[in-house]
Design an enzyme around this catalytic site. Structure first.
Site, short mmCIF file in Angstrom:
data_model
loop_
_atom_site.label_atom_id
_atom_site.label_comp_id
_atom_site.label_asym_id
_atom_site.label_seq_id
_atom_site.Cartn_x
_atom_site.Cartn_y
_atom_site.Cartn_z
N ASN A 175 1.25 -0.69 -0.13
CA ASN A 175 0.28 -0.01 0.10
C ASN A 175 0.53 1.38 0.06
O ASN A 175 1.48 1.44 1.35
CB ASN A 175 -0.89 -0.07 1.22
CG ASN A 175 -1.65 1.46 1.20
OD1 ASN A 175 -1.71 1.92 0.94
ND2 ASN A 175 -2.84 1.46 2.64
N LYS B 268 -0.31 4.41 -0.38
CA LYS B 268 -0.48 5.12 -0.28
C LYS B 268 -0.65 6.79 -1.46
O LYS B 268 -0.58 6.48 -2.44
CB LYS B 268 0.17 5.92 0.98
CG LYS B 268 -0.08 4.04 1.90
CD LYS B 268 0.01 4.81 4.06
CE LYS B 268 -0.19 3.64 4.89
NZ LYS B 268 -0.22 3.98 5.85
N HIS C 230 -9.22 2.17 5.29
CA HIS C 230 -7.78 2.31 5.07
C HIS C 230 -8.64 3.46 6.72
O HIS C 230 -8.89 4.09 6.30
CB HIS C 230 -7.04 2.87 4.13
CG HIS C 230 -6.12 2.62 4.54
ND1 HIS C 230 -5.53 3.90 5.88
CD2 HIS C 230 -5.15 1.69 4.64
CE1 HIS C 230 -4.13 3.40 6.23
NE2 HIS C 230 -4.03 2.11 5.52
N GLU D 233 -6.59 5.70 7.50
CA GLU D 233 -6.15 6.77 7.20
C GLU D 233 -7.42 7.74 6.76
O GLU D 233 -7.92 8.71 6.60
CB GLU D 233 -5.32 7.16 6.09
CG GLU D 233 -3.90 6.83 7.21
CD GLU D 233 -3.07 5.65 6.42
OE1 GLU D 233 -2.27 5.65 5.10
OE2 GLU D 233 -1.96 5.80 6.72
N GLU E 31 -5.73 -4.28 11.15
CA GLU E 31 -4.46 -2.99 11.31
C GLU E 31 -5.05 -1.90 12.45
O GLU E 31 -5.92 -1.56 11.82
CB GLU E 31 -4.77 -2.10 10.14
CG GLU E 31 -4.73 -2.22 8.18
CD GLU E 31 -4.12 -1.90 7.54
OE1 GLU E 31 -3.18 -2.42 7.48
OE2 GLU E 31 -4.01 -0.66 7.34
N GLY F 3 2.28 3.03 10.65
CA GLY F 3 3.04 4.47 10.10
C GLY F 3 3.90 4.28 11.22
O GLY F 3 4.92 5.63 12.01
N SER G 70 3.40 -1.71 10.25
CA SER G 70 4.71 -1.42 10.63
C SER G 70 5.19 -3.49 10.44
O SER G 70 6.17 -3.65 11.81
CB SER G 70 4.97 -1.42 12.52
OG SER G 70 4.35 0.74 12.39
P1 PGA Z 1 2.89 0.41 7.57
O1 PGA Z 1 1.51 0.80 7.11
O2 PGA Z 1 2.92 -0.41 7.08
O3 PGA Z 1 3.29 1.50 6.68
O4 PGA Z 1 2.21 0.78 9.36
C1 PGA Z 1 0.18 -0.09 6.74
C2 PGA Z 1 -1.12 0.20 6.47
O5 PGA Z 1 -1.42 1.39 6.52
O6 PGA Z 1 -2.03 -0.50 5.17
#
Ligand code: PGA
Length: 255
Positions: free
Chosen positions: A8, A10, A94, A96, A166, A172, A212
């Site tokens: 992903n 983003k 997601h 976000e 998640e 992140g 992460s």
């Molecule tokens: P990350 O993001 O691996 O940077 O923690 C995962 C995601 O948002 O799908």
């Protein structure tokens, strides 16, 4: 069940950067056997990614879509626009988008439904915030997100559903969930799906862990009984290290 590992990106990567990444990833394609690998670039880079990945085993995903087929929805993209580009998967809900852009369970339900009806495989993201976790509300939150996203869908509809667990606090932050916590949440997700659709449908649903994930921790998630893969953000941005991550997952499952 194979593993399914998704990148992903983003809001990262131009078209030129996408072409470089996809060409580099393809160099190692033969090392990914048994793992469904997919790349989810921004909308603008989908045509280029589609061109480079065509004919390979690496699949293409989008990061969002609108639920209507067409109309006055400025800035939005429909399922048929994605299908035309060779997109197979679409990330829906997601965190976000839920937390920064105000997406709610009703919108997510409409998107999941349209994706499934159009032949796209939705990756439905669920997960609790840090406060919800501290309040011991993890299961309550996940159940509500799942039940409201799947309302009105039949077992037949959800045959190609992927759920990504998640935890919002792990995305992140460099602070992944412990494998034990990821397994507890994912087996609870399986329990909710089983209670709605029965065991046969539940056993066909892929659950990914996201938050992460890195090459050095993917193995501990890949071997968990309820989880079959990962949704990877930051660690998916470099083709070499993403390739290493995929191989680490494969190795953990095989050994
Ligand atoms: P990350 O993001 O691996 O940077 O923690 C995962 C995601 O948002 O799908």
């Amino acid at each position: 069940m194979d593993l399914i590992i998704a990148a992903n990106w983003k809001m990262h990567k131009t078209t030129a950067e996408t072409v470089d990444f996809c060409q580099a990833l393809l160099q190692n394609e033969s090392l990914f056997e048994g793992v469904k690998v997919l790349v989810c670039p921004p909308f603008t880079a989908l045509p280029a990614a589609s061109g480079v990945l065509r004919g390979s085993t690496i699949k293409l995903g989008a990061q969002n879509m609108h639920w209507e087929e067409q109309g006055a929805f400025t800035g939005e993209i429909s399922a048929s626009m994605l299908l035309e580009l060779g997109v197979d998967y679409v990330i829906i809900g997601h965190s976000e988008r839920r937390h920064l852009l105000g997406e709610d369970n009703r919108m997510i339900r409409l998107k999941v439904k349209t994706a499934l009806e159009s032949g796209l495989k939705p990756i439905l993201c669920v997960g609790e915030t840090e406060t919800e976790r501290e309040d011991d509300a993890t299961e309550k939150v996940i159940k509500k997100q799942l039940v409201e996203a799947l309302e009105g869908l039949t077992a037949e509809n959800v045959h190609s559903l992927v759920v990504a667990y998640e935890p919002v606090w792990a995305i992140g932050t460099g602070k992944a969930a412990s494998p034990a916590d990821a397994e507890t949440a994912s087996s609870f997700i399986r329990e909710v799906i089983r209670s709605i659709y029965g065991p046969k449908t539940e056993s066909n649903v892929y659950i990914q862990y996201g938050g992460s994930v890195k090459a050095d921790n993917i193995g501990s998630f890949a071997v968990l009984p309820s989880i079959h893969g990962a949704l990877v953000g930051g660690a998916s941005l470099e083709a070499d290290s993403f390739g290493t991550l995929i191989q680490a997952a494969r190795k953990a499952v095989i050994s």
